[in-house]
Design an enzyme around this catalytic site. Structure first.
Site, short mmCIF file in Angstrom:
data_model
loop_
_atom_site.label_atom_id
_atom_site.label_comp_id
_atom_site.label_asym_id
_atom_site.label_seq_id
_atom_site.Cartn_x
_atom_site.Cartn_y
_atom_site.Cartn_z
CG ASN A 92 -16.60 8.90 31.80
OD1 ASN A 92 -17.10 9.64 30.74
ND2 ASN A 92 -17.50 7.90 32.41
CD GLU A 93 -9.03 7.01 30.60
OE1 GLU A 93 -8.38 7.33 31.92
OE2 GLU A 93 -8.43 5.84 30.05
#
Length: 640
Positions: A163-164
């Site tokens: 999850n950037e």
């Protein structure tokens, strides 16, 4: 610190409960113990323990401890169901970089978990089925009763799973475009070629992670410190997904002292608790105050101390003038142009010793370039000042040579033999086979023994070239080839008795007056730490020897970080000419220039990092009110 278990109570000045351990090994054991207790509690109740597991370097020691507990203490995984966070896409399960392969090699193949009880996102699913695959993955977690425990690492940009930055709190399991910094950081796992790093990955969504009943996030090393500080002391933000853990009722950050270095209780502990004003603490406070206010040490006033939470220091040590003079003198005494000792010196306050005038110095270099990158100016100065300098390259460094570089050298050997009519058909065929191997090498394959040998020879030749430049005779250059390193892959073996024996034998043979070792634990793959542990173990074995009474051990840092100013005990200044001379020495390592395999997320080359770090250290001394130098290399003494 010697914690044996995780303490869950929140700490007031961090927004997420945070436990700091002295090292990652102790921290990993504590986390493994918590996981083991969960598994056993569920077993007694006849229930399944549902674990969310992570990959990467951070959880490896946790998994190793769980394996030990299984083999030595009978911990069973038969009631465990696990779900992994993520997987590159596309990715074959047998590829070296596959998280499926990682989990089997790091945990599943060594414990009794049921084959159908562990789940990992499928990197081979067709694009048309990806959305359904992600929905089914979340459904399986729900059917299992939800995650009892979620283990997390943290990326250099704050990502959890994949999850950037920018990921929202309600995101579901999905295909994620990887941030450029994430891909650059992963480049070393793909042979140093960014083009081979996948641009996408399947990741468990933030929402599903936050639904876990318990979350423990691991972080080791200085490179994680900025994001850890932001996550536990800053505001909740999509730009640092790990900060979402502030909203979880049962989350814990488990970090080592290096990863905690940016926290308020570590940087300015006097602001959050009563401290004992030792010399070290006083030096830390005064230098920090000077840097923070942009004033030289000797210009600090009583008002500066009082206005910045240091009134207790004034109360215990007197007025600002006296404290300033004391700390300034201590800083001044760390500076020396004679790292091996100044002949006929009579100043007992200085860190070096005058006798013997000609010392035997042993520089340990974890890889074949750490000596010149980390302490090239000091290295040259020791030689120029007439000391008997030896260099010990602890590992071959062969995995840090790209396939293209090895291919070029193999072709050179073949062409050389052909051009000079060298009649050695067997050797020639061996090298031709190695070229064919590289031409057809798959991502799931390790280097062949011949390719590894060639890569090692390349690095050895570069190290020899640097030593010639500095002025080290060939007989003073030692290649140790420590066995723990020779696995042909990023993952190394644990430190073994054979490794320690090799290091001990060299120290015993040389009986040095000075030892220089890499204390740079920010090394991304841990080789520096293993090499340092081998030296420490050797020193424990040899400390009772008579010659060790006269041996001083200095720790240097590498390309990744520098010692904090209050820690530095010896600072060796460099002139502009010496800076250029050091750069030329680094340039001898051609395989580590331009397309370097282990460059990490920092796009600068090693010579640039080293120069900027050395120049920053010199500037810091100057800002504190001391003499201005072009650059400085810094050291901390190790007492054994």
């Amino acid at each position: 610190m010697q914690e044996t278990q995780i303490i869950r109570e929140p700490i007031a000045y961090e927004k997420v409960p945070t436990r700091i351990f002295s090292n990652s090994e102790e921290a990993s054991k504590a986390v493994a113990n918590e996981i083991a207790e969960l598994i056993k509690t569920k077993q007694k109740a006849g229930q399944k323990a549902v674990l969310g597991l992570a990959t990467g370097s951070s959880p490896k020691t946790v998994y190793a401890e769980l394996i030990r507990m299984h083999k030595e203490e009978g911990l069973s995984f038969k009631n465990v169901i696990s779900f992994n966070l993520d997987e590159y896409y596309p990715m074959q399960p047998d590829a070296i970089q596959s998280y499926w392969r990682f989990m089997k090699e790091q945990l599943f193949d060594h414990v009794d978990i049921e084959p159908g009880n562990f789940y990992i996102p499928d990197g081979t699913v067709s694009p048309s089925m990806l959305a359904q695959h992600c929905q089914d993955y979340e459904k399986k977690i729900k059917e299992a009763g939800g995650l009892d425990f979620q283990l997390l690492g943290i990326g250099g940009n704050g990502h959890i799973g994949f999850n950037e930055p920018g990921s929202l709190e309600n995101t579901k399991t999905r295909l994620m475009m990887l941030d450029q910094s994430t891909r650059v950081a992963a480049k070393s796992d793909f042979g140093g070629e960014l083009t081979k790093v996948p641009k996408k990955a399947i990741t468990l969504g933030v929402a599903k992670i936050l639904q876990a009943k318990r979350i423990v996030l691991l972080a080791w090393g200085e490179r994680k410190a900025p994001m850890i500080c932001n996550a536990v002391e800053g505001t909740v933000s999509a730009q640092n997904p790990s900060s979402y853990l502030q909203k979880h009722a049962n989350a814990l950050f488990v970090i080592d002292e290096a990863a905690a270095s940016g926290l308020k209780r570590m940087k300015t502990p006097w602001l959050v608790e009563d401290v004992k004003w030792t010399n070290s603490m006083t030096k830390k406070a005064v230098t920090g105050l000077s840097i923070g206010l942009g004033k030289s040490v000797l210009k600090l006033t009583n008002e500066d101390y009082n206005d910045n939470g240091l009134s207790d220091l004034l109360a215990s040590h007197g007025n600002a003038y006296d404290i300033n003079i004391d700390i300034f003198n201590q800083l001044q005494r760390t500076i020396t142009g004679w790292p091996g000792g100044k002949p006929d010196a009579d100043d007992t306050h200085r860190p070096e010793r005058a006798l013997p005038k000609k010392k035997k110095c042993l520089i340990f270099s974890p890889h074949p370039d750490d000596d010149i990158i980390s302490m090239g100016g000091t290295f040259q100065r020791l030689v120029d000042q007439g000391h008997d300098v030896h260099v010990a390259y602890q590992t071959s460094g062969n995995i840090a040579v790209s396939d293209e570089e090895a291919h070029r050298f193999l072709e050179f050997v073949v062409d050389y033999n052909s051009g000079f009519n060298v009649e050695n058909k067997e050797t020639l065929e061996t090298y031709k086979e190695a070229i064919d191997y590289l031409n057809n090498k798959k991502d799931s394959e390790l280097d062949s023994p011949t390719v590894r040998l060639v890569k090692g020879i390349i690095r050895k030749g570069e190290a020899k070239a640097t030593c010639r430049l500095v002025g080290i005779p060939p007989e003073n250059v030692h290649f140790l080839d420590m066995p723990f390193y020779e696995t042909g892959r990023v993952q190394k073996n644990p430190l073994g008795k054979a490794d320690v024996k090799i290091v001990s034998a060299l120290i015993e043979e040389l009986k040095p007056h000075q030892i220089y070792a890499a204390g740079d634990l920010a090394d991304p793959h841990g080789t520096h730490k293993v090499c340092l542990d081998a030296i420490f173990e050797s020193l424990k074995e040899l400390r009772h020897k008579n010659y060790m009474k006269d041996c001083w051990v200095w720790l240097y840092r590498g390309a990744w970080a520098e010692w904090d100013i209050h820690e530095i005990e010896m600072a060796v200044p460099m002139s502009p000419h010496q800076v250029m001379q050091k750069r030329m020495g680094i340039f001898k390592h051609q395989s580590q220039k331009d397309g370097v395999v282990f460059q990490g997320a920092d796009s600068r080359e090693f010579w640039q990092r080293a120069e900027e770090r050395n120049q920053a250290t010199a500037k810091l001394y100057n800002d504190l009110g001391l003499a201005e130098y072009e650059a400085m290399e810094a050291f901390v003494r190790y007492h054994f």
